[in-house]
Write an enzyme that holds these catalytic residues in place. Structure first.
Site, PDB file in Angstrom:
ATOM      1  N   LYS A   1     -16.481 -18.200   8.141  1.00 48.28           N
ATOM      2  CA  LYS A   1     -15.877 -18.407   9.458  1.00 48.28           C
ATOM      3  C   LYS A   1     -14.505 -17.734   9.503  1.00 48.28           C
ATOM      4  CE  LYS A   1     -14.892 -22.361  12.548  1.00 48.28           C
ATOM      5  NZ  LYS A   1     -15.006 -23.844  12.627  1.00 48.28           N
TER       6      LYS A   1
ATOM      7  N   SER B   1     -17.357 -25.493  16.337  1.00 49.37           N
ATOM      8  CA  SER B   1     -16.727 -24.192  16.507  1.00 49.37           C
ATOM      9  C   SER B   1     -17.242 -23.130  15.534  1.00 49.37           C
ATOM     10  CB  SER B   1     -15.209 -24.325  16.336  1.00 49.37           C
ATOM     11  OG  SER B   1     -14.888 -24.808  15.037  1.00 49.37           O
TER      12      SER B   1
ATOM     13  N   SER C   1     -17.832 -29.444  13.974  1.00 48.85           N
ATOM     14  CA  SER C   1     -17.964 -27.987  14.060  1.00 48.85           C
ATOM     15  C   SER C   1     -18.867 -27.330  13.033  1.00 48.85           C
ATOM     16  CB  SER C   1     -16.578 -27.340  13.990  1.00 48.85           C
ATOM     17  OG  SER C   1     -15.851 -27.637  15.156  1.00 48.85           O
TER      18      SER C   1
END
Length: 443
Positions: A80, A155, A179
């Protein structure tokens, strides 16, 4: 080679160990897949081919010499875009951080690299990780694997889709309110939320550090166990002897999490519980009414810390942000100190109550997300719908963050419908063994 795209990270690691897979060929396969995929630019923010191939070459030499560093030595994974990577931009999905260039890797990336994992690159995400939807018109919005017109969940949106679309063997994301687990559920993956403090946040762009956690997004529970071990620099739990479900006792949480379920989610959850019962598990309904207060306080707890972390930067250049996310941050600036302290006092009381209420249970169950992935266009066109959808999406997973435990979401077999298991703090190894048995029952 085409089968590599859908194989588990553990199977790829075993193939390397058996001399059947060359890490360089495996890494090149994923790099080629990224380059040729029509939606790769909506999944990866940046690809790191030079680093990946250098790491793969070293892994290949170790494999030949019989000196592999871990079961996943030579397996390519994505990261990420809030994990610092030396000499490669880390922008956390935000124009506020455009061009931000770390000088060293995040601590968990250093550890994973020392265990032989190959870094393919950085994946797209919600702006500064402050959304469960994964909608990001500033950089890119990753598509859901089950509905290309819908969001992927956030996310860690690109993290999930890099695995779901066969562009990484596994991924590393972060989870502050859901997330890791939401995009995993919506893309039919396994997602592990670790206990706060278990994995280092050094070199991880923060959102709300008291709730921020690091965790893997994978194809299987075995992969999640191996990835957690690699992120910690240790040998993982042996899941081969994972116990069955006979005699295991689960709590089916009733407080709030069962409200406003989509029909598909409700049906998938009911079928999952039926399969667990058929495998010998006892499932008892539980109510924790005090939970409602802390869920209502989540806005105070999260937005206050998020604004304290990013308020100066946002106030200086507010127009750089997607308005609904900026407004969520801005909500934190009006919080009174007394309200914030009171919310934390109430949360600490809840955690004690929760520990007592769940002490006799192996895990607490609920649907991972109460809804299915919303359409991207609708989220963009209808402002209030975005706010409502985001809060609903995060509601169930947030329970685990508020109560301070660990959690794992498993696919139910119904597209974009996950089953969430939540356990106590630092119980990841036990939870993974239990999740392996649940995975078998759901298959």
């Amino acid at each position: 080679m085409t089968k590599w795209a859908k194989q588990s990270a553990a199977d790829l690691g075993r193939g390397i160990g058996a001399g059947q897979i060359d890490p360089v060929a495996l890494t090149q396969h994923f790099l080629d897949a990224i380059q040729s995929h029509p939606m790769a630019d909506r999944i990866y923010a940046r690809v790191t081919p030079d680093r990946a191939l250098a790491e793969a070459n070293a892994a290949s030499e170790r494999a030949i010499l019989g000196r592999r560093l871990s079961p996943l030595d030579g397996v390519p994974v994505s990261w990420k875009d809030l994990f610092d990577t030396a000499g490669v931009e880390t922008e956390a999905g935000s124009a506020l951080l455009k061009g931000r260039m770390p000088v060293s890797d995040a601590a968990v990336l250093k550890t994973a690299s020392a265990m032989g994992l190959v870094c393919l690159g950085k994946t797209h995400m919600s702006e500064l990780a402050f959304s469960g939807l994964g909608l990001n018109p500033v950089t890119a919005t990753s598509p859901c694997v089950n509905d290309l017109e819908a969001v992927a969940g956030g996310s860690s949106s690109g993290a999930a889709t890099s695995v779901a679309f066969g562009l990484a063997a596994a991924a590393v994301g972060s989870d502050t309110g859901g997330s890791v687990r939401i995009p995993s559920a919506w893309n039919d993956l396994v997602g592990l939320k670790t206990t706060s403090g278990r994995l280092s946040l050094q070199g991880v762009v923060p959102l709300a550090a008291k709730f921020d956690t690091v965790g893997p997004l994978c194809r299987t529970v075995e992969d999640a166990a191996m990835m957690l071990a690699a992120l910690e620099g240790r040998a993982g739990p042996d899941l081969r002897g994972a116990y069955g479900l006979k005699g295991r006792r689960f709590g089916a949480l009733q407080t709030i999490v069962m409200e406003d379920l989509s029909p598909e989610v409700a049906a998938a959850y009911d079928e999952s519980l039926a399969r667990l019962r058929a495998a010998g598990a006892e499932i008892v309904p539980i109510e924790v009414p005090e939970l409602a207060r802390s869920i209502a306080d989540a806005g105070v707890l999260y937005t206050s810390e998020a604004w304290a972390t990013w308020g100066v930067e946002i106030a200086a250049q507010p127009d750089l942000m997607f308005a609904p996310i900026r407004e969520r941050f801005e909500a934190g600036q009006a919080t009174k100190a007394s309200d914030y302290v009171r919310a934390w006092q109430d949360l600490e009381k809840l955690r004690a109550i929760w520990a007592t209420a769940t002490a006799s249970l192996d895990a607490v169950l609920c649907p991972t997300a109460p809804n299915l992935p919303p359409k991207t266009d609708k989220l963009m066109e209808q402002g209030q719908y975005y706010v409502t959808a985001n809060l609903l999406t995060l509601r169930n997973t947030r329970v685990g963050n508020l109560t301070g435990g660990c959690g794992i979401t498993l696919p139910t077999g119904v597209p974009s419908c996950g089953l969430l298991l939540t356990a106590g703090p630092m119980q990841e190894d036990r939870l993974l063994r239990l999740a392996k048995a649940v995975e078998t029952a759901l298959a």
